[in-house]
Structure formats: C-alpha cells, structure tokens
Design an enzyme around this catalytic site. Structure first.
Site, PDB file in Angstrom:
ATOM      1  N   LYS A 187      38.154  37.633  27.113  1.00  0.00           N
ATOM      2  CA  LYS A 187      36.853  36.993  27.355  1.00  0.00           C
ATOM      3  C   LYS A 187      35.968  37.957  28.126  1.00  0.00           C
ATOM      4  O   LYS A 187      36.184  38.189  29.316  1.00  0.00           O
ATOM      5  CB  LYS A 187      37.011  35.707  28.170  1.00  0.00           C
ATOM      6  CG  LYS A 187      35.717  34.899  28.150  1.00  0.00           C
ATOM      7  CD  LYS A 187      35.678  33.814  29.211  1.00  0.00           C
ATOM      8  CE  LYS A 187      35.176  34.324  30.534  1.00  0.00           C
ATOM      9  NZ  LYS A 187      33.836  34.912  30.510  1.00  0.00           N
ATOM     10  N   GLY A 240      37.419  40.772  38.469  1.00  0.00           N
ATOM     11  CA  GLY A 240      36.245  40.004  38.863  1.00  0.00           C
ATOM     12  C   GLY A 240      36.290  39.710  40.343  1.00  0.00           C
ATOM     13  O   GLY A 240      36.958  40.417  41.111  1.00  0.00           O
ATOM     14  N   SER A 241      35.616  38.647  40.733  1.00  0.00           N
ATOM     15  CA  SER A 241      35.482  38.388  42.166  1.00  0.00           C
ATOM     16  C   SER A 241      36.751  37.751  42.738  1.00  0.00           C
ATOM     17  O   SER A 241      37.539  37.136  42.009  1.00  0.00           O
ATOM     18  CB  SER A 241      34.287  37.467  42.408  1.00  0.00           C
ATOM     19  OG  SER A 241      34.526  36.234  41.778  1.00  0.00           O
ATOM     20  N   THR A 242      36.902  37.873  44.032  1.00  0.00           N
ATOM     21  CA  THR A 242      38.076  37.320  44.715  1.00  0.00           C
ATOM     22  C   THR A 242      38.085  35.796  44.583  1.00  0.00           C
ATOM     23  O   THR A 242      39.140  35.188  44.366  1.00  0.00           O
ATOM     24  CB  THR A 242      38.079  37.780  46.181  1.00  0.00           C
ATOM     25  OG1 THR A 242      38.192  39.219  46.179  1.00  0.00           O
ATOM     26  CG2 THR A 242      39.238  37.196  46.971  1.00  0.00           C
ATOM     27  N   GLY A 245      39.362  34.933  41.237  1.00  0.00           N
ATOM     28  CA  GLY A 245      40.793  35.283  41.211  1.00  0.00           C
ATOM     29  C   GLY A 245      41.656  34.146  41.746  1.00  0.00           C
ATOM     30  O   GLY A 245      42.694  33.801  41.172  1.00  0.00           O
ATOM     31  N   GLU A 262      42.450  42.280  39.666  1.00  0.00           N
ATOM     32  CA  GLU A 262      41.646  43.389  40.209  1.00  0.00           C
ATOM     33  C   GLU A 262      40.385  42.743  40.760  1.00  0.00           C
ATOM     34  O   GLU A 262      39.519  42.337  39.988  1.00  0.00           O
ATOM     35  CB  GLU A 262      41.272  44.383  39.111  1.00  0.00           C
ATOM     36  CG  GLU A 262      42.420  44.974  38.345  1.00  0.00           C
ATOM     37  CD  GLU A 262      43.248  45.932  39.154  1.00  0.00           C
ATOM     38  OE1 GLU A 262      42.858  46.265  40.295  1.00  0.00           O
ATOM     39  OE2 GLU A 262      44.304  46.341  38.662  1.00  0.00           O
ATOM     40  N   CYS A 296      33.620  47.798  41.924  1.00  0.00           N
ATOM     41  CA  CYS A 296      34.528  47.218  42.924  1.00  0.00           C
ATOM     42  C   CYS A 296      35.028  48.285  43.894  1.00  0.00           C
ATOM     43  O   CYS A 296      35.305  47.996  45.046  1.00  0.00           O
ATOM     44  CB  CYS A 296      35.694  46.572  42.211  1.00  0.00           C
ATOM     45  SG  CYS A 296      36.401  47.671  40.990  1.00  0.00           S
ATOM     46  N   GLU A 396      31.246  41.696  50.236  1.00  0.00           N
ATOM     47  CA  GLU A 396      30.935  42.594  49.134  1.00  0.00           C
ATOM     48  C   GLU A 396      29.524  42.323  48.619  1.00  0.00           C
ATOM     49  O   GLU A 396      29.211  41.208  48.213  1.00  0.00           O
ATOM     50  CB  GLU A 396      31.944  42.378  48.002  1.00  0.00           C
ATOM     51  CG  GLU A 396      31.776  43.388  46.898  1.00  0.00           C
ATOM     52  CD  GLU A 396      32.786  43.209  45.783  1.00  0.00           C
ATOM     53  OE1 GLU A 396      33.004  42.058  45.370  1.00  0.00           O
ATOM     54  OE2 GLU A 396      33.342  44.219  45.339  1.00  0.00           O
TER      55      GLU A 396
HETATM   56  P1  NAD Z   1      33.244  36.733  38.458  1.00  0.00           P
HETATM   57  O1  NAD Z   1      34.540  36.532  39.110  1.00  0.00           O
HETATM   58  O2  NAD Z   1      32.190  35.729  38.673  1.00  0.00           O
HETATM   59  O3  NAD Z   1      33.409  36.835  36.867  1.00  0.00           O
HETATM   60  C1  NAD Z   1      34.348  37.682  36.265  1.00  0.00           C
HETATM   61  C2  NAD Z   1      34.811  37.042  34.983  1.00  0.00           C
HETATM   62  O4  NAD Z   1      35.496  35.837  35.306  1.00  0.00           O
HETATM   63  C3  NAD Z   1      33.692  36.654  34.024  1.00  0.00           C
HETATM   64  O5  NAD Z   1      34.125  36.910  32.707  1.00  0.00           O
HETATM   65  C4  NAD Z   1      33.540  35.173  34.265  1.00  0.00           C
HETATM   66  O6  NAD Z   1      33.022  34.467  33.160  1.00  0.00           O
HETATM   67  C5  NAD Z   1      34.973  34.779  34.539  1.00  0.00           C
HETATM   68  N1  NAD Z   1      35.135  33.521  35.280  1.00  0.00           N
HETATM   69  C6  NAD Z   1      34.279  32.941  36.161  1.00  0.00           C
HETATM   70  N2  NAD Z   1      34.794  31.770  36.616  1.00  0.00           N
HETATM   71  C7  NAD Z   1      35.993  31.614  36.030  1.00  0.00           C
HETATM   72  C8  NAD Z   1      37.017  30.620  36.092  1.00  0.00           C
HETATM   73  N3  NAD Z   1      36.899  29.532  36.864  1.00  0.00           N
HETATM   74  N4  NAD Z   1      38.133  30.792  35.370  1.00  0.00           N
HETATM   75  C9  NAD Z   1      38.292  31.880  34.587  1.00  0.00           C
HETATM   76  N5  NAD Z   1      37.362  32.843  34.458  1.00  0.00           N
HETATM   77  C10 NAD Z   1      36.220  32.724  35.170  1.00  0.00           C
HETATM   78  O7  NAD Z   1      32.799  38.160  38.881  1.00  0.00           O
HETATM   79  P2  NAD Z   1      31.497  38.910  38.448  1.00  0.00           P
HETATM   80  O8  NAD Z   1      30.425  38.437  39.336  1.00  0.00           O
HETATM   81  O9  NAD Z   1      31.293  38.833  36.984  1.00  0.00           O
HETATM   82  O10 NAD Z   1      31.927  40.424  38.735  1.00  0.00           O
HETATM   83  C11 NAD Z   1      31.726  41.021  39.944  1.00  0.00           C
HETATM   84  C12 NAD Z   1      32.974  40.965  40.786  1.00  0.00           C
HETATM   85  O11 NAD Z   1      34.057  41.594  40.129  1.00  0.00           O
HETATM   86  C13 NAD Z   1      32.830  41.714  42.081  1.00  0.00           C
HETATM   87  O12 NAD Z   1      33.326  40.941  43.139  1.00  0.00           O
HETATM   88  C14 NAD Z   1      33.673  42.958  41.904  1.00  0.00           C
HETATM   89  O13 NAD Z   1      34.175  43.552  43.025  1.00  0.00           O
HETATM   90  C15 NAD Z   1      34.715  42.485  41.014  1.00  0.00           C
HETATM   91  N6  NAD Z   1      35.256  43.615  40.265  1.00  0.00           N
HETATM   92  C16 NAD Z   1      36.507  44.076  40.559  1.00  0.00           C
HETATM   93  C17 NAD Z   1      37.029  45.167  39.887  1.00  0.00           C
HETATM   94  C18 NAD Z   1      38.395  45.700  40.171  1.00  0.00           C
HETATM   95  O14 NAD Z   1      38.920  46.445  39.366  1.00  0.00           O
HETATM   96  N7  NAD Z   1      39.025  45.369  41.259  1.00  0.00           N
HETATM   97  C19 NAD Z   1      36.276  45.786  38.906  1.00  0.00           C
HETATM   98  C20 NAD Z   1      35.013  45.303  38.648  1.00  0.00           C
HETATM   99  C21 NAD Z   1      34.519  44.201  39.318  1.00  0.00           C
END
Ligand code: NAD
Length: 502
Positions: A187, A240-242, A245, A262, A296, A396
């Site tokens: 996704k 994605g975000s903590t 996660g 991650e 990130c 962050e």
């Molecule tokens: P996000 O967590 O909002 O979204 C990431 C993904 O998760 C998207 O595809 C989103 O649709 C999906 N998502 C959202 N809610 C969900 C749920 N309840 N269940 C399952 N999936 C869901 O993060 P973002 O705002 O898109 O990305 C930015 C964040 O990602 C930052 O905090 C950044 O640090 C982190 N990030 C981490 C890494 C790493 O490798 N550690 C890399 C890139 C980004």
C-alpha cells in the site's frame, strides 16, 4: 466512479496506470472510490486514482496467496533474474520515472536523477543477486544426528510505505521480500501512489508472475488497517510515523503476524571543535535539507561545540539561504516543495512553536516570498537556535528545519545526542579517531555516520532502536526478516534416539 486505466500526463512519455494492480491486472476498486493526486508545486490535480478499501485488500491477498507457493518453489536464480530484469527496465525508463516522482512528490529532478531512480534500480539489482544466496546452516548437535536449518519464505507479506521516498521504498520493501520467495500486497501512501503503480506495470512487463505483487493505494484507516489485521498476511513491513507503527502492532495481534517497523527519527548531528568545518557544514546541509528534510534519518538536531558554534552557524546559515528553491521539474532547482499542503502547515507551525518556547529563528521559518512559488507547499530552509529540552528538539518535524544547540564537553554532547525517544540516524564530525569510535559505540541509533551523513547502500543494515522501530532493512540481515528458520533433525542411523532407551 471508475478511473481510466491509463492517462497521459503532459511531459511524460508513457501513460500512467491509475487503477489498483491485483493479480497482474489494473482493475477498478470494488466500491468505485477514487483519490485525487495533487501536484505539490502548484496545488493542481494530476489525476484521480482508484481507492482500495477493505474488500480490494482482501482480493489482493487472495491473489497473493494463490501465487506465492509457485513463486517460492521457483529456482531462486530465476526469481533473482526477474528482479535483475526489473532493474534494467527501471534504468530504461529512468527519465520518465524521474519526472513522475518529481511531479507527485516535489523531489527536484536533479535529486531523482542522481539518487531516487539509480538507488531504486541498484536495490532491485542487489536483491536480484541475493535471491540464490540465502543459505541455511548446519549446527553441530548430538552424535548420530544431522540438524539442518533451512530458511523458508513467510508467505504473503503486507507492506505499507509513506510518501517521502515512494519510488525508492518500493525497492527497499519489495526487492528482499520477493527475493526470499514471498508474495506481496503493498500500500503506497495515498498522496504519492504513481511511481509504485508504474513499477507494477514494469513488473508485469518483465514477467513477474501475476499475483506475486499487488498494489492497493488507499487510506491508512481503511486499506492500511485491513492489511495490518488480515488473517492471511504473515508479516507487515511498515515505514512511517511512530504513532501509526503502534496502531499496526495492535492490529497485528489477531494472527500474531510478524511486524517490522521503520519509524520516525530525530537524528543528532554532532560537530566537534576539531571537525573539518567546510565538510561538516556541507555534510550537515545535506543531512537536513536533502528532500526538503522529509527523511526519517535527517540530521535534524545539530549539536555543535561552543568553540566553533559561531563560525559554524554563520557559514551554515549562509549556505542554507543560498539553496535554490523552485519548480522540481527544473534541473536547477535544489529544493522543491514539501509533499503536501497539510505537511507544509505542520512544519510552519513548528516555527511558531520554536518562537513561543524562546528559540531563535536564524533563518527561514516561513514560506518563501517569491510569488512564483506561492501555490506550492514550500518552506524556506529553517535554522533555529533552541534548547535541547524544547519541543522542536524532541519532536520530529520532518521538514527543512534544523535546530542548533551547543555543548562544552564530550559527555554533554553524548547526553544531548541520546536525550530523545528516537534512535535512527546519527552523525559526528571529528578528526579524533578514538572519540569517533567511542561515540559510535555510545550513541543510541541504528546508523552512525562519521564525517559523513545519510549514506545508504543495499548491503548495509538500515533501521532503528527505541521508538524508531525494530527490524532491519537491507543486506543479509533483511533476508532473515523475510524468511523463517525451519530446523530439520535427521537420526542418521535411524535407530531409536538414546533418550528413549529403556
Ligand atoms: P504515516 O504513519 O501517517 O503514514 C505512513 C503510511 O501508513 C501511509 O501509507 C499511510 O496511509 C499508512 N497508515 C496510516 N494510518 C494507518 C493505519 N491505521 N493502519 C495502517 N496503515 C496506516 O506517516 P507519513 O506521515 O506518511 O510519513 C512520515 C513519517 O514516516 C515520519 O514520521 C517519518 O519519520 C517516517 N518515516 C520513517 C522512515 C524509516 O525508515 N524509519 C522512512 C520514511 C519515513
């Protein structure tokens, strides 16, 4: 509403698929929902794409489940060969992918050309080569027994990625999972699905079997949540975000699926008084300003020795102010817009928070005045002098936004570096070898860069500690994440094992 299966986008040579990719076909979403994809440079709509919801995810999982056994049984060298062909196809279509990524995310084409696209091809190529090199082991056990351990694919893997490096993350996530023999339902983030859909079309072209890869762009609370809780998905790999996660871990409990996370970061970047300053200044600008700071691993907390702080700050600010903001499609542009309006507003809000907390904005903290950039999601490169306990040093921001704090001795620098909940990327600039190694040992982080920052390679493990997540991408490490061990015991003489003798 249905979307066209392919649309022409001005300036691009190939049409873009805008439907879901399930079982090797581009198809409409069952409920007919769509998502508007916007260009962050001008706010205009690029296209509508089909929106995957729960039943589409279920269809995709069914397709992946049906395709996975044959994919796992295929000669591993042949699986690898398909990934190598994909890498070639990415290179053959590089210009188009560069423009597509720039259009969808705001990455300047000069970055996409130098980094996103070559790194994507390299990653698929690396794991194409890895496919037939995943070995088991032969542990020394009791006399009379042979015990061999083979590594098996997990089955169907769900992958959820964010919007900051959508193209590159297709390779980080998909390449090792496929090399190991898993089938995938991925996704992409709802705002940046286009390059992943394009990669799916290339996968079809190079002959990756139908159903092995399925792409379901959709919202997190629907498609993402269904993937995370789906009983037939054996693992979720998430970037994605903590906060998200944590939700995924909760949702995964139903079938106890494996989870790899991650997450966010707040990378400390320490400049010691013996650093080679021009290198530290240039490297620190790269650490935070590349990709508009939407990384990130960004070096978002500069921790500078008080003896060099004035000189460093003055030159670093001069460099930040000289960065050329502009249309990402223009090869001269060094910094494009942030990827969405909502995110631009979030980053600008942090400038206000910094001021409220008594921080000093050295430069930036606002959208640029240039009227040509007024409709884009721009934020000027921002440097804030701030106390380590302030929110801008702890949370962050994920933008072109860096804090500077000073220290007077090594112990203080280490405490500052480790004083956050995150532990992903980190950097240090010094000519003192033993200090460099001591800090590398003591910093709580998954990656430490010495006299460099943000260097990544498919051979080197990538991931975090603390609230930056767990599990590692890349290298041989990630192959363990996408396989499980099966231990096989052979009683060589086929006699009754000694402990059963009466
Ligand atoms: P996000 O967590 O909002 O979204 C990431 C993904 O998760 C998207 O595809 C989103 O649709 C999906 N998502 C959202 N809610 C969900 C749920 N309840 N269940 C399952 N999936 C869901 O993060 P973002 O705002 O898109 O990305 C930015 C964040 O990602 C930052 O905090 C950044 O640090 C982190 N990030 C981490 C890494 C790493 O490798 N550690 C890399 C890139 C980004």
């Amino acid at each position: 509403m249905t979307v066209h299966s392919e649309i022409e986008i001005a300036g691009l040579t190939a049409p873009i698929n805008t439907q879901l990719f399930i079982n090797g076909e581009f198809v409409d979403a069952a409920a007919g929902g769509t998502i508007e994809v916007l260009n962050p440079f001008n706010g205009k709509k690029i296209c509508d794409i089909a929106e995957a919801r729960e039943e589409d995810v279920d269809r995709a999982v069914e397709a992946a489940k049906a395709a996975q056994p044959a994919w796992a049984r295929m000669d591993a060298a042949d699986r690898g060969q398909l990934l190598l062909k994909l890498a070639d196809a990415i290179e053959a279509n590089a210009e188009e992918l560069i423009k597509l990524e720039a259009l969808d995310t705001g990455h300047p084409v000069r970055d996409a050309r130098k980094l996103d696209v070559p790194r994507t091809a390299r990653c698929f190529r690396y794991f194409g080569g890895m496919a037939d090199k995943v070995e088991g082991s032969l542990p020394p056990v009791y006399p009379g027994f042979i015990n061999y351990v083979q590594r098996e694919a997990l089955g169907v893997v769900g992958q959820i990625v964010p919007w900051n490096f959508p193209l590159m993350f297709t390779s980080w996530k998909m390449a090792p999972a496929l090399a190991a023999g898993n089938a995938i339902v991925i996704k992409p983030a709802e705002i940046t699905p286009l390059s992943t859909l394009r990669i799916a079309a290339l996968m079809k072209e190079v002959g990756i079997p139908d159903g092995v890869v399925n792409v379901v762009p959709g919202y997190g609370h629907t498609a993402g949540a269904r993937l995370s809780s789906h009983p037939d998905i054996k693992k979720i790999a998430f970037t994605g975000s903590t906060a998200t996660g944590r939700r995924i871990v909760e949702a995964s409990a139903g079938n106890l699926k494996k989870v790899q996370l991650e997450l966010g970061g707040k990378g400390p970047n320490i400049v010691f008084d013996d650093a080679i300053l021009p290198a530290a200044i240039g490297g620190s600008a790269w650490a935070i300003f590349h990709n508009q700071g939407q990384a990130c691993i960004a070096g978002s907390r500069l921790i500078v020795h008080e003896k060099v702080a004035d000189e460093f700050t003055e030159k670093f600010a001069a460099l930040a102010k000289s960065i050329r903001l502009g249309n990402p499609m223009d090869s001269n542009t060094e910094m494009g817009p942030l990827t969405s309006k909502m995110h631009q507003e979030k980053v600008l809000e942090y400038a206000k928070i910094a001021e409220q907390e008594g921080g000093e904005i050295i430069c930036g903290g606002k959208a640029p005045d240039d009227p040509e950039l007024a409709n884009g999601c721009f934020v000027e490169p921002t440097i804030v002098r701030a106390d380590m306990s302030s929110r801008v040093c702890q949370e962050e921001v994920f933008g072109p936004f860096v804090t500077i704090s000073t220290f007077s001795d090594d112990e203080e620098a280490l405490q500052m570096a480790n004083g956050v909940i995150y532990g992903l990327g980190s950097g240090l600039w010094t000519q003192n070898l033993s200090r460099a190694h001591r800090f590398a040992r003591e910093i709580k982080a998954g990656m430490v860069w010495i006299n460099s920052y943000k260097v990544v390679h498919p051979a080197s493990p990538f991931g975090g500690v603390g609230e930056s997540g767990y599990g590692r991408e890349m290298g041989f490490e990630v192959m363990n994440e996408y396989t499980q061990a099966k231990s096989v015991w052979v009683n060589v003489d086929a006699q009754i094992p000694p402990h059963y003798e009466r």
